[in-house]
Design a protein around this motif. Structure first.
Motif, PDB file in Angstrom:
ATOM      1  N   LYS A   4      73.972  36.344  56.124  1.00 28.12           N
ATOM      2  CA  LYS A   4      73.438  34.985  56.156  1.00 28.12           C
ATOM      3  C   LYS A   4      74.510  33.989  56.612  1.00 28.12           C
ATOM      4  O   LYS A   4      74.222  33.071  57.387  1.00 28.12           O
ATOM      5  CB  LYS A   4      72.915  34.601  54.779  1.00 28.12           C
ATOM      6  N   ASN A   5      75.754  34.163  56.167  1.00 25.51           N
ATOM      7  CA  ASN A   5      76.839  33.265  56.539  1.00 25.51           C
ATOM      8  C   ASN A   5      77.087  33.308  58.045  1.00 25.51           C
ATOM      9  O   ASN A   5      77.302  32.280  58.677  1.00 25.51           O
ATOM     10  CB  ASN A   5      78.106  33.628  55.771  1.00 25.51           C
ATOM     11  N   GLU A   6      77.064  34.490  58.626  1.00 26.70           N
ATOM     12  CA  GLU A   6      77.267  34.632  60.063  1.00 26.70           C
ATOM     13  C   GLU A   6      76.100  34.014  60.829  1.00 26.70           C
ATOM     14  O   GLU A   6      76.306  33.380  61.861  1.00 26.70           O
ATOM     15  CB  GLU A   6      77.423  36.099  60.430  1.00 26.70           C
ATOM     16  N   THR A   7      74.900  34.169  60.323  1.00 26.35           N
ATOM     17  CA  THR A   7      73.722  33.589  60.968  1.00 26.35           C
ATOM     18  C   THR A   7      73.789  32.074  60.956  1.00 26.35           C
ATOM     19  O   THR A   7      73.479  31.427  61.952  1.00 26.35           O
ATOM     20  CB  THR A   7      72.432  34.057  60.262  1.00 26.35           C
ATOM     21  N   SER A   8      74.226  31.496  59.849  1.00 22.96           N
ATOM     22  CA  SER A   8      74.307  30.040  59.790  1.00 22.96           C
ATOM     23  C   SER A   8      75.414  29.522  60.712  1.00 22.96           C
ATOM     24  O   SER A   8      75.276  28.454  61.292  1.00 22.96           O
ATOM     25  CB  SER A   8      74.532  29.560  58.357  1.00 22.96           C
ATOM     26  N   ARG A   9      76.487  30.264  60.865  1.00 25.12           N
ATOM     27  CA  ARG A   9      77.542  29.871  61.802  1.00 25.12           C
ATOM     28  C   ARG A   9      77.036  29.893  63.234  1.00 25.12           C
ATOM     29  O   ARG A   9      77.334  28.996  64.021  1.00 25.12           O
ATOM     30  CB  ARG A   9      78.744  30.805  61.680  1.00 25.12           C
ATOM     31  N   ILE A  10      76.279  30.899  63.566  1.00 27.11           N
ATOM     32  CA  ILE A  10      75.713  30.995  64.909  1.00 27.11           C
ATOM     33  C   ILE A  10      74.743  29.844  65.139  1.00 27.11           C
ATOM     34  O   ILE A  10      74.749  29.221  66.204  1.00 27.11           O
ATOM     35  CB  ILE A  10      75.020  32.366  65.115  1.00 27.11           C
ATOM     36  N   GLY A  11      73.938  29.530  64.147  1.00 24.22           N
ATOM     37  CA  GLY A  11      73.002  28.416  64.252  1.00 24.22           C
ATOM     38  C   GLY A  11      73.710  27.092  64.436  1.00 24.22           C
ATOM     39  O   GLY A  11      73.304  26.264  65.264  1.00 24.22           O
ATOM     40  N   ARG A  12      74.779  26.873  63.674  1.00 23.31           N
ATOM     41  CA  ARG A  12      75.557  25.633  63.818  1.00 23.31           C
ATOM     42  C   ARG A  12      76.175  25.542  65.206  1.00 23.31           C
ATOM     43  O   ARG A  12      76.206  24.474  65.812  1.00 23.31           O
ATOM     44  CB  ARG A  12      76.645  25.556  62.747  1.00 23.31           C
TER      45      ARG A  12
END
Length: 54
Positions: A4-12
């Motif tokens: 989830k942390n990596e996904t949110s970084r990609i989204g940002r």
């Protein structure tokens, strides 16, 4: 598997990238960029408006 942390970084990243493209496009065509896009890039919209562009 992506965490989830990596996904949110990609989204940002894509949000910032989209804001950068929108601001660059608006300024290139002579329009005022959206304040939300400027804020996403860490630019104060009031100070940006004070810049005199020719």
């Amino acid at each position: 598997m992506i965490r989830k942390n990596e996904t949110s970084r990609i989204g940002r990243f894509f949000n910032v990238w989209g804001s950068a493209v929108a601001v660059a496009s608006a300024t290139r065509t002579g329009y005022q960029p959206a304040a939300s896009d400027l804020r996403a890039l860490g630019i104060d919209p009031v100070q940006f408006n004070a810049i005199h562009r020719n």
